[in-house]
Design a protein around this motif. Structure first.
Motif, short mmCIF file in Angstrom:
data_model
loop_
_atom_site.label_atom_id
_atom_site.label_comp_id
_atom_site.label_asym_id
_atom_site.label_seq_id
_atom_site.Cartn_x
_atom_site.Cartn_y
_atom_site.Cartn_z
N UNK B 94 0.79 -1.23 0.00
CA UNK B 94 0.00 0.00 0.00
C UNK B 94 0.82 1.28 0.00
N UNK B 95 1.94 1.24 0.74
CA UNK B 95 2.68 2.49 0.92
C UNK B 95 3.54 2.82 -0.29
N UNK B 96 3.69 1.85 -1.20
CA UNK B 96 4.59 2.08 -2.33
C UNK B 96 3.81 2.53 -3.56
N UNK B 97 4.53 3.13 -4.48
CA UNK B 97 3.94 3.46 -5.77
C UNK B 97 3.85 2.18 -6.59
N UNK B 103 9.08 -3.03 -8.74
CA UNK B 103 10.53 -3.15 -8.57
C UNK B 103 10.90 -4.00 -7.36
N UNK B 104 9.93 -4.16 -6.44
CA UNK B 104 10.20 -4.80 -5.15
C UNK B 104 10.90 -6.17 -5.24
N UNK B 137 -0.10 2.62 -5.18
CA UNK B 137 -0.77 1.37 -5.55
C UNK B 137 -2.11 1.22 -4.85
N UNK B 138 -2.22 1.78 -3.63
CA UNK B 138 -3.44 1.62 -2.85
C UNK B 138 -4.65 2.23 -3.54
N UNK C 238 8.67 -3.63 7.21
CA UNK C 238 8.62 -2.25 6.74
C UNK C 238 7.46 -2.01 5.78
N UNK C 239 7.18 -2.97 4.89
CA UNK C 239 6.21 -2.71 3.82
C UNK C 239 4.85 -3.36 4.03
N UNK C 240 4.78 -4.34 4.92
CA UNK C 240 3.48 -4.97 5.16
C UNK C 240 2.99 -4.71 6.57
#
Lengths: 360, 356, 327
Positions: B94-97, B103-104, B137-138, C238-240
């Motif tokens: 959610x927090x990423x574009x 890219x993750x 992304x969210x 960090x991400x989840x």
């Protein structure tokens, strides 16, 4: 009981959830609300139930204004997409609950619960808890509870959406039978065009909080008033292409042209949108066509074979078309294939989206 | 990467399985050739998701071996197996574009930034996600999120297979179509092995070249969509595939003559040998292969339902329901009619299994 | 299976997705769509509802508003007893805001709150992450975690008081036995350490329980996807985990901030604000002024300033945190 919405509208915090809507539901029949997610189906159901008070207009029941009448005085039943049952009660008590609330006598409760359970095939499970049942059976319990209390209005909000394909098919088959001969008016919300057709009755198509058309289901399907309705009521999606009327002919780019017949002949020259459902675009040579059909050639981009049908996506005049043909036909990607457009089944829309030259 | 093979595989979620029912997946051998588009089809609880998770490595089989090519990967964790998986509910960070989401997996594997950028843009192009790369992304719709989940699989150059677990469940019908076609297109373009789990026969049949039909932890039939449609090996397959499913009718056999409630029924080819005494005998014929005719089995027409493309006609011979399909515009008699079955597509089933 | 609290016919709407059995419903996704047509909406108005709320309104009025107004009244007046009051305007406020005693108490308060937040939040999250997610041990851990929260505050103070006594307390004796010179009744540093230790012991559980609830709400598919994406444990966190815990942590920090800012009983029982004024936090100082010296005016003014500081800081914190992508 006849239910109607008289210019009902709903705005919440300045946002329009429902545009002014006038709708007279078919009494004692299936009324399907068809539209994509967030089209306003659930909102409409909740207005009908009395769970939401519209900001304008009135909900009428047999001509009487019932807009402000609280839900529990309305004889309304509702079934949701999620299987909502009382987990701590047996199936019997679940089904009996509306009768118990109404204060029905024990013998009466038993009689009616057993009758409904029989109808829905729940007879053997009456002593179990809902959690011990399969998804399909749990939704039957919820349906039984809606049916048992003889409501005037039964609202079903995508009741089959959480079921497996085959269970969905079976229950969808049963639903019209269950309600046949009952006095209640049924409103059924769904996102699936096939469901609207299979349930029969009437369909209201919804788009962005607006009812775009209401009428007998196959009537709406075959004669949509505008492009949005045609799109909402097509699965697979309807093919659309820009065409032009010039004199007595309709032209599809430089690819094909055909005579403008019937109501089309009277239309002024200019641009139109042609809508043609995929099953009216057939692989040429697969079945006898009519003399009006137009044969064109397209380049295959995807070919899907579903056992009994072939679905071929092809590029034509800069757009992508989909053809759905009975039988198994294999093609390589990139192949040039000839398709037969059953143009007599085509729907024409003016640039503003309204249907033009009403022809079958 | 080469083919995926499951050998003598068996799985249970119980610590001490007692009976056969305790096994979520009964012993099976299955193989997928490199580059196939395949589907696992069956009702809820038939073991199809368990099977998928065994392939991806999210589960370790109780017994048996999973091989990718000749390599035994049974003990390897998911990230060491070079597979991608798309779940029923879209998983996005959610927090990423959208860009960072794609890219993750590469960044986790310490791929050089220039290469990451190249791959991400390539995959975004493929999935039509280009214009949304800089968005959070969210904020995307369900189908957009599923594309991201898929993209995170595709972005890895080493990916051997992409597994889908009912990926279209939460997507609206018209978008379902588009996304499913997109998957098919990707498969045609990339040739990656894809295995698709679903309970929806339309999805399975249109997507896959090879479909494995499962029920109660076992494989009932594996074959092409056409085989499953035209020659179902078991009445379950006949019922489960096709909408409406196959008509399953009571039958009797005398010598070489097969009868349905007294009416002789022609089968081509005829049953190879007479069925054993006392067996349950049934005729299977799909609604697509039942026709209205001038003579044949007399029926009453009970109900006609519209599907747009054709009508489903429900008829009854005595009390036995028979369904048939009638094309758009073709006439349907009001009450009485006669039916004929297509001999090439009518089969005899003995205790549920095909005898023709 | 979901157990509805009311008859389905009377429910205000479809239940939140994700709670339904087996398969969470697609509306789980719907709720993430732009809120343009979220199902929340106006209900059927029913005047009777006001009668049901009335007792609560009355109670709140008597409990909060009336006493607060009394304090406001005192804060602008001077009295020398005998119920004779003179209007003093903003005098007490100027005095309080200008006094170095107040400044020092406020500094001590901020320091204390800062330290315990820095310890309790990360520690709470770490413990929640380490706890088993299901099964027998999950229940055991939850019960153990809930235990300190059930102990009355003055008992906590008394317990730690005894525990830390340098001559007979278990902790005090052990520390001294290990060669540390530890005496919280005489050394400010030791007093602070003991006070912080006590608060951490008492309240970390709250953070743990909230964080644990946040973690439990993360669907298994997220972890599975992360495993397939080859994410490290840190990347998963960090991400989840962190993004999904964000909302509950927001609440946890807010609760701990407000509670620690108002803490009184425990340090009073433990140290009585000493040695000297080393552990005299705002609330302790307030009580000393208002009740100890019976300076009603300055006491009331200080109460209001104190109250406004908490309100202001909470509001700033909440606004900043929710504006930054809280949606």
């Amino acid at each position: 009981m006849a239910f109607a919405l008289h210019d009902v509208a709903l705005r919440i915090a300045g946002e329009v959830h429902l545009h002014p809507t006038r709708l007279a539901l078919a009494p004692r029949g299936f009324n399907v609300l068809l539209g994509p997610t967030l089209a306003g189906k659930t909102t409409l159901l909740r207005v009908l139930a009395g769970l939401v008070r519209p900001t304008a207009g009135a909900v009428l029941r047999d001509g009487a204004d019932v807009t402000g009448v609280p839900v529990r005085k309305r004889r309304v039943a509702m079934v949701y997409q999620q299987f909502i049952n009382y987990g701590h009660l047996s199936v019997f008590e679940n089904v009996a609950s509306p009768l118990r609330v109404a204060g029905a006598a024990d013998a009466e409760v038993r009689r009616r619960v057993h009758r409904i359970a029989e109808l829905l095939g729940l007879g053997p499970f009456l002593d179990r808890r809902p959690a011990e049942l399969s998804g399909g059976q749990q939704q039957r319990v919820a349906l039984a509870r809606a049916l048992v209390k003889d409501a005037d209005l039964v609202l079903l909000d995508e009741p089959l959406a959480n079921l497996d394909y085959k269970l969905r098919e079976a229950l969808r088959d049963e639903l019209p039978r269950l309600f046949a001969g009952r006095e209640c008016t049924v409103v059924y919300a769904t996102t699936e065009p096939a469901e609207a057709l299979l349930l029969g009755g009437h369909t209201a198509t919804l788009d962005e909080g607006r009812v775009t058309q209401f009428g007998p289901s196959d009537e709406v399907y075959r004669r949509p008033v505008d492009l949005v309705t045609a799109r909402t009521f097509s699965d697979p999606p309807i093919n659309t292409a820009a065409v032009a009327k010039r004199g007595d002919r309709i032209e599809l780019g430089r690819v094909a042209s055909w005579p403008a017949r019937g109501g089309l002949a009277a239309l002024p020259d200019g641009p139109y949108v042609l809508g043609l459902r995929p099953h009216h675009v057939r692989i040429a040579g697969t079945a006898a066509g009519s003399g009006e059909d137009v044969v064109i050639a397209g380049k295959v981009s995807i070919a899907e074979i579903s056992g009994s049908e072939s679905v071929v996506h092809f590029a034509l005049d800069g757009g992508t078309w989909v053809s759905q043909t009975h039988g198994v036909h294999r093609f390589d990607v990139g192949a040039e294939v000839r398709f037969r457009l059953e143009i007599a089944r085509g729907l024409y829309f003016a640039p503003d989206g309204r249907r033009a030259g009403a022809e079958v | 990467m080469a083919r995926i093979r499951l050998e003598q595989l068996r799985h249970t979620y119980r610590a001490k399985p007692a009976g056969d029912d305790d096994w979520a997946l009964k012993r099976l051998d299955l193989a997928w050739e490199q580059g196939t588009a395949s589907a696992l089809l069956g009702p809820s609880g038939c073991g199809k998701t368990t099977l998928l998770n065994l392939i991806s490595g999210l589960l370790r089989p109780t017994e048996g071996v999973v091989r990718f090519g000749e390599r035994d990967v049974t003990a390897l964790p998911p990230d060491a197996r070079n597979i991608a998986q798309v779940f029923q509910f879209p998983v996005v960070y959610d927090t990423m574009t959208v860009y960072d989401n794609l890219a993750f997996p590469l960044r986790n594997r310490r791929v050089a930034p220039a290469e990451v950028d190249r791959r991400v843009r390539e995959v975004a192009e493929l999935l039509d996600l280009g214009p949304t790369l800089r968005h959070r992304a969210a904020g995307l719709t369900a189908d957009g999120k599923q594309k991201i989940s898929l993209g995170r699989g595709l972005v890895r150059s080493d990916v051997a297979a992409i597994l889908f677990d009912e990926p279209l469940t939460v997507v609206d019908p018209h978008l379902k179509w588009r996304l499913r076609s997109k998957l098919k297109e990707l498969h045609q373009k990339l040739g990656t092995t894809m295995i698709y789990v679903t309970h929806d026969q339309t999805e399975a049949l249109t997507f896959a070249d090879q479909v494995v039909v499962m029920d109660q932890g076992t494989v009932v039939q594996a074959g092409t969509p056409v085989e499953l449609f035209e020659r179902p090996r078991h009445t379950f397959v006949g019922h489960f595939i096709g909408s409406p499913g196959m008509n399953v009718l009571p039958a009797t056999v005398e010598g070489t003559t097969v009868r349905f409630l007294g009416h002789p029924i022609e089968l081509r080819p005829a049953p190879a040998r007479p069925p054993p005494a006392g067996a349950r005998l049934e005729l299977g014929v799909r609604p697509e292969f039942v026709r209205l005719a001038a003579d044949g089995i007399p029926v009453r027409i009970v109900r006609v339902s519209e599907t747009g493309r054709h009508r489903i006609v429900e008829a009854r011979h005595e009390d036995t329901p028979i369904k048939l399909l009638v094309g758009e515009g073709d006439p349907v008699p009001a009450e009485q009619a006669f039916l004929r079955f297509d001999p090439a597509h009518t089969q005899l089933y003995v205790d549920g299994w095909s005898a023709t | 299976m979901r157990e509805p609290g009311a008859l389905p016919e009377l429910q205000p709407g479809p239940p939140e997705a994700g709670q339904a059995g087996g398969r969470p419903a697609p509306s789980a996704i719907r709720s993430e769509a732009p809120p343009r047509r979220a199902p929340a909406d106006g209900r059927t108005p029913n005047a009777r509802a006001w009668w049901l709320v009335a007792p609560v309104v009355a109670l709140v009025a008597f409990n909060a508003i009336v006493p607060l107004m009394t304090v406001v009244n005192y804060s602008v007046q001077e009295t020398f007893g005998d119920n004779v009051f003179f209007f003093e305007g903003m005098k007490w406020f100027r005095e309080v805001l200008g006094s170095s005693r107040f400044h020092q108490a406020l500094q001590r308060q901020l320091l204390f709150t800062g330290i315990i937040l820095l310890i309790e939040v990360p520690l709470g999250v770490a413990i929640a992450l380490a706890m088993p997610r299901r099964g027998f041990w999950a229940s055991v851990c939850l019960v153990l975690m809930a235990m300190p929260l059930l102990i009355p505050w003055n008992v906590v103070g008394a317990m730690w008081n005894l525990l830390a006594l340098p001559d007979i307390g278990l902790l005090g004796r052990t520390l001294n036995g290990m060669g540390f010179d530890y005496n919280y009744t005489r050394q400010p540093l030791a007093a602070w350490a003991t006070m912080v230790g006590m608060d951490v012991w008492h309240w970390t559980s709250l953070v743990v329980l909230l964080a644990y609830a946040g973690l439990s709400a993360i669907p298994e598919a997220y972890y599975q996807a992360a495993r397939i994406d080859g994410a490290s444990s840190w990347a998963v966190f960090r991400h989840i985990q962190l993004p999904k815990m964000k909302r509950v942590l927001l609440i946890a920090v807010l609760l701990r901030f407000m509670d620690s800012f108002m803490i009184y009983t425990e340090p009073v029982v433990l140290t009585g604000g000493g040695p000297g004024n080393a552990t005299t936090l705002l609330s302790i100082d307030l009580v000393k002024i208002a009740l100890g010296q019976f300076d009603l005016g300055p006491g009331a003014a200080m109460s209001l300033v104190y109250f406004l500081i908490i309100l202001l800081l909470s509001w700033i914190y909440y606004t900043v945190m929710t504006r930054d992508g809280g949606q």
